[in-house]
Write an enzyme that holds these catalytic residues in place. Structure first.
Site, PDB file in Angstrom:
ATOM      1  N   ARG A 131      21.327  22.211  69.597  1.00  0.00           N
ATOM      2  CA  ARG A 131      21.217  22.753  68.241  1.00  0.00           C
ATOM      3  C   ARG A 131      20.990  24.314  68.518  1.00  0.00           C
ATOM      4  O   ARG A 131      21.335  25.094  67.445  1.00  0.00           O
ATOM      5  CB  ARG A 131      19.633  22.457  67.714  1.00  0.00           C
ATOM      6  CG  ARG A 131      19.598  20.970  67.308  1.00  0.00           C
ATOM      7  CD  ARG A 131      18.311  20.619  67.153  1.00  0.00           C
ATOM      8  NE  ARG A 131      17.922  18.993  66.892  1.00  0.00           N
ATOM      9  CZ  ARG A 131      17.114  18.552  65.946  1.00  0.00           C
ATOM     10  NH1 ARG A 131      16.282  19.493  65.218  1.00  0.00           N
ATOM     11  NH2 ARG A 131      17.412  17.406  65.783  1.00  0.00           N
ATOM     12  N   GLU A 136      24.013  16.776  57.789  1.00  0.00           N
ATOM     13  CA  GLU A 136      22.567  17.405  57.254  1.00  0.00           C
ATOM     14  C   GLU A 136      22.822  18.734  57.661  1.00  0.00           C
ATOM     15  O   GLU A 136      23.260  19.200  58.576  1.00  0.00           O
ATOM     16  CB  GLU A 136      21.549  16.536  58.069  1.00  0.00           C
ATOM     17  CG  GLU A 136      20.171  17.131  57.110  1.00  0.00           C
ATOM     18  CD  GLU A 136      18.912  16.681  57.739  1.00  0.00           C
ATOM     19  OE1 GLU A 136      19.076  16.843  59.104  1.00  0.00           O
ATOM     20  OE2 GLU A 136      17.936  16.353  57.183  1.00  0.00           O
TER      21      GLU A 136
END
Ligand code: B12
Ligand code: B12
Lengths: 483, 136, 483, 136
Positions: A100, A171
């Site tokens: 991430r 997402e």
């Protein structure tokens, strides 16, 4: 290029793309035409968009877990288990925290240490390191469609690899994957990064491949007032639509008060469609997702089941298109596959028991809907005003001004001036409205509702209330009242 | 004398809520708190501890990578001249639900003085701090 | 004496009493004056009536398990566990099935075999065999008040022993502990037996000792239409009040449809009070209990938690005074103490999260309440007519005539003519109204609602629907639709 | 030829729902069912089996006392001249959640031909009946 809410020029996109794919060796595996061809042969019933559209039509609520482990085979075993034993309708692939933050070398270390120690050393699936072929091993091994779930401020390479890897839903967003997930990332940067992601999805759309996009609704998951999260979701829907996205799931994290939650999901859908239409995006399909309680969970598994089941009931009664499911291990750590499947089965049972039921409509629900609608309009109209009509500029300036403000966010670029607390019925109100541009009537309403609670508890309005509310659910209640 | 604590969430971890509450609770309890917030590297912890002549470093890790992030922290403290500084770690410090005794052992072996399991309330940390810092 | 709804003459009661106490040796331990003195020294906070009245005042819902094992010490350990680890507000002592049929010798065999085998060989606590002193060991060992829960057609000796034994609440009634729990017992007999029980409780009331009484609401627990169970509860409240009972908890088994369940609990309380007043019983306090799903449970524990939690939510939203809690072992067998406590903790969590919430009122709820109200009035007015104003005679004749009719009951004295099934929203309606004295409008309504479902399922109205509905919850849904 | 079954719930057990469904399902499946309902004693089962010249006795027990209620059933059948009659038992036949293998062993030792765990659907019983009665 000057940042604004304008569809990216294709050439510009392509030039950026070259850089993006160089960030890690697996980037070279991505070939857009080949990827489109690969996506085109995925059967309809294994596509996110198909399942969501069917659910909307049938008025059903689908269930989806969160799940991700570092190694490919283990990850497939995990998702298989959730599909077979958990009766999941939709599957996830949760990405680890190093990926991430684009720390692919740390992720590699995590993969290696997981292999040698036999323990999962990463909190998710490092999709970039596993590359397109690794992703395809996963997505092709399962019956249900699979979505990428993460929290990545700069997800450009991840998007390239995972969509080429056969995922059919993605997402995140430039606000929702920044403010709750980063400390130093500017909105300028992340909005730009996510324009890239959305533009890429738009290209797939142009090629007839519809990929679902889902702004992350719950933000920090902790006492977020519906007007704040709905405003963010609507803005991200506008930004995605501009880049060519056609299928959007707007999300919301359960607050805990039934009426407020149902009202929030309903207004979220209404207003997202309203704003999309107003800005000329008329061919976007909007679905909704309710996230079961996103704040601190009780450690006891029986109590965790209770929180899960109540969230499921709310999702069904609000008729959300899907519900994201927690597990009885939530307070403790990343769940085992058995605990994850148990959360899913409990959810499925509640959803099915409530499948044919709806909440009794009534005045209280209408009033709550009217309030959220008005608050959200206040925030969005001021945001657009600040942006001189441009949603991207407006977003940046709104955060600077505290016009949009997410409670408990780690980001330096979030004002952190609002202070939420529950009212006497457990609905989330504002103890301090900070600089949210609510009109006087709304400000007075919040003040009044908080005061009613303080009076009922024979104490003054204070930060202690907020702390009590943060702990409340994990201590077995909704409203953190003095004992 | 008022004791000084350096507080932060280590690594790439952004869980901000518990940190804000610990900051509030430690301050209320009379400590001087240097709160570094979330996403704090080992180097930042050590720098802040040196600058503030801290009595203890309180490390939070929630997101599961605690075991990777904490490797070599004690050695780095030693090298930086913080020999013997009180080191606490707490939160959801490993991936998944693991037997606490084993987790505690691994982190103690890494040089942490105290290791706290998921959801330990601030009262407990404060009591331990009073005990451990009493004779210093 | 001719059976009728008249308060028993004291001498008559006392003459009966002599016989009753002779039925088993432990009967001789009971001395009414001593028992009243014993009850009088039980602290207020350990009395059922106190807790219920506090809950009514605070608008709270209390939680109570079912539990009983054959041996005294093990039973105390069990209840202690449910109080400590289960956070139970109220405690039970569930009586074993032999005792319920006055087969005290078989119960004795069960006690002995439990001792030698080290396994519980009875499905409950044989209170008569353990006698007054055994009961006092139990009731005095706990903080919370303890109730006797059973299913005994002739509970006269059990009442004598347990109330003298310090229990402060007593479940059952001459209808509700006959029709679902017996095959050959006549209503004449059981109504008579329960007049005895109620008269005894009335004597305690006269002495200033208030004992709570609770008709068993759910009956067979299987697709019972609210009007049937509410009618029975109201009749039993009338019969109890006539004998001097002053504190009554009327009960209802969750049907599964939120609106119907909330409507049923509300009308139950309203109409019980209405009828009590109409017949001149003005000093009776009425509370309510919702039983979590009483039909077949799913075998999977996660799904069982879901059923438990949804029942808890309904209890809270209906603002029932208490809720009777199931366990994740329900489908398998008598639960371990750990499973029982887990069910309680899940229930507590839901109840607390919903403590400050109420269902949104509205037209649908009002309509459902009006229907149940009207149906119940139809049944009760015909019942009283049949009894020429006497509720006892009316009850007997109403069952003979099928005017009151409990689905799936084992009793030979139940008509068994009605056939319930769910409508398209999961509410329980009548596929066949049998001989229930519903007016034409109501009959048409039921027919229409069932037809709507049949149409939606593209099948005819048939018994298969009923079977599908019986299995539905244990198979993971509310409405048993064809797959 | 149509086979005859005697069906009932043994002992002091009043669980009537499953019995009604089994009655319906066995009848639909083509058996001749003599349904004794709930609260049936061993004697009543045996009497009905003799009277109807039954091929099998299907015992349900739900309430937990099955183990006590079933003791000596096979012996009584033998004494009454029903030597070798097919004996099934099913439901929640013991108190509590116990390992099924052990329960099965205990009931087989008591002389039951087949033992079924909680919630066995009628399809399973019917399939077993067809198998066991095929050669009779
Ligand atoms: C809210 C939340 C989020 C929010 C955080 C918003 C924000 N920026 O703050 C969002 C949604 C963004 C999020 C993201 C993620 N999360 Co998260 N999150 C949670 C959750 C539900 C609650 C955390 C919380 O706020 N609790 C309330 C506060 C008051 O409690 P606390 O944080 O535990 O802190 C207290 C104590 O632990 C203690 N304490 C803390 N540190 C220390 C130190 C010492 C020395 C002592 C004595 C005590 C102590 O005192 C604090 C105050 O009382 C937890 C699960 C849970 N606890 O229920 C998961 C959880 C922490 N998250 C988890 C994960 C994996 C993630 C993600 C990687 C993936 C995901 N699920 O999306 C990302 C990580 C992003 C990143 N890089 O960090 C996992 C960690 C797994 C593990 N360790 O095995 C958890 C446990 C959930 C789970 N079971 O999977 N999360
Ligand atoms: C409804 C119910 C009741 C109702 C019964 C109404 C009535 N008269 O029928 C009421 C509330 C009155 C009741 C009372 C009691 N009950 Co009850 N009851 C249940 C419940 C919830 C559902 C039973 C049911 O109807 N299921 C639906 C039908 C369709 O399924 P079924 O009965 O299991 O039957 C099917 C299969 O088992 C199978 N089957 C049955 N027999 C056989 C035989 C063979 C050979 C085969 C192959 C298959 C087979 O086929 C049937 C049809 O599909 C069960 C728990 C559960 N299953 O969820 C407890 C349960 C059976 N009851 C239980 C108990 C203890 C009692 C009571 C003693 C105490 C109490 N809780 O009040 C009393 C007993 C009274 C008595 N003397 O019998 C226990 C038994 C415990 C144990 N064995 O360890 C259970 C398991 C609940 C529990 N976990 O504690 N009960």
């Amino acid at each position: 290029m000057q940042l604004s809410n304008k569809k990216w020029d294709l050439d510009y996109f392509m030039s950026q793309r070259e850089e993006v794919l160089k960030a890690w060796p697996t980037g070279s595996e991505v070939d857009l035409d080949e990827a489109i061809a690969y996506q085109a042969q995925i059967p309809k019933e294994k596509r996110f968009v198909t399942k969501l559209n069917e659910a909307i039509k049938a008025g059903k609520t689908l269930i989806q877990p969160r799940a991700g482990v570092p190694l490919i085979n283990e990850h497939i075993v995990l998702l298989n288990h959730l599909e077979q034993e958990g009766e999941a309708d939709l599957l996830p692939t949760t990405i680890d925290s190093y990926t991430r933050l684009n720390r692919y070398e740390d992720a590699q270390r995590g993969i290696e240490e997981s292999k040698t120690s036999g323990k999962a050393m990463l909190n998710g699936f490092p999709a970039v390191n596993h590359g397109v072929s690794g992703c395809r091993m996963v997505t092709s091994a399962l019956k249900a469609p699979v979505q990428v779930r993460h929290g990545t401020p700069d997800a450009r390479l991840l998007t390239e690899i995972t969509i080429a890897g056969g995922f059919t839903s993605y997402e995140g967003g430039g606000i929702s994957y920044n403010i709750p997930y980063a400390k130093n990332a500017t909105l300028q940067d992340t909005l730009f990064f996510w324009q890239y992601t959305d533009r890429l999805i738009g290209l797939y759309e142009d090629a007839g491949i519809s990929i679902n996009r889902e702004p992350f609704g719950p933000l920090t998951g902790t006492l977020v007032p519906p007007c704040v999260s709905n405003s963010v979701a609507i803005l991200e829907a506008l930004l995605a639509a501009e880049q060519g996205v056609k299928n959007i799931t707007v999300g919301y994290g359960q607050c805990g008060n039934l009426i407020q939650d149902v009202a929030a999901i309903r207004t979220l859908k209404q207003q997202t469609e309203e704003y999309l239409h107003r800005f000329g995006y008329k061919d976007v399909t909007v679905s909704t997702v309710l996230h079961q309680w996103m704040g601190g969970f009780p450690a006891d598994e029986a109590k965790a089941f209770a929180v899960i089941c109540w969230g499921s009931a709310v999702a069904a009664l609000a008729n959300a298109t899907k519900v994201i499911v927690k597990t009885p291990h939530e307070a403790m750590g990343v769940p085992t596959k058995e605990a994850n499947a148990a959360g899913l089965r409990a959810t499925k049972q509640v959803i099915m028991m409530l499948a044919d039921q709806a909440i009794a409509d009534g005045e209280r629900l209408e009033k709550e809907m009217a309030i959220i609608h008005e608050e959200t309009d206040c925030i969005l109209s001021r945001t657009l005003e600040l942006g001189e009509g441009d949603a991207v500029l407006g977003t940046i300036r709104a955060f600077e001004a505290g016009v949009i403000d997410v409670p408990f966010a780690p980001s330096r670029f979030n004002a952190g001036k609002i202070m939420p607390a529950r009212d006497n019925n457990g609905a989330i109100r504002l103890l301090d409205v900070g600089r949210l541009p609510l009109n006087d009537k709304l400000v007075a309403y919040h003040k009044d509702m908080i005061k009613q609670r303080a009076d009922a508890e024979h104490r003054g309005v204070s930060f202690q209330m907020v702390i009590d509310d943060i702990y409340a659910i994990s201590k077995g209640r909704l409203v953190g009242r003095p004992q | 004398m008022r004791k000084t604590l350096v507080l932060g969430v280590i690594g790439a971890d952004v869980h901000a809520v518990g940190n804000q509450i610990l900051n509030y609770a430690f301050t209320e309890a009379g400590f001087h708190v240097v709160n570094l917030g979330v996403m704090v590297s080992q180097e930042e912890f050590i720098e802040a501890a040196i600058e503030s002549a801290a009595d203890a470093i309180i490390v939070s890790s929630l997101y599961g990578h605690g075991e990777l992030d904490c490797q070599g922290f004690r050695e780095k403290c030693d090298e930086a001249g913080l020999k013997g500084i009180l080191l606490y770690v707490g939160g959801n410090i490993v991936v998944g639900k693991q037997p606490f005794e084993e987790v505690e052992k691994r982190f103690k072996a890494m040089g942490f003085d105290r290791v706290f399991g998921p959801g330990t309330p601030p009262e407990v940390d404060i009591a331990c701090l009073h005990e451990d810092l009493a004779d210093k």
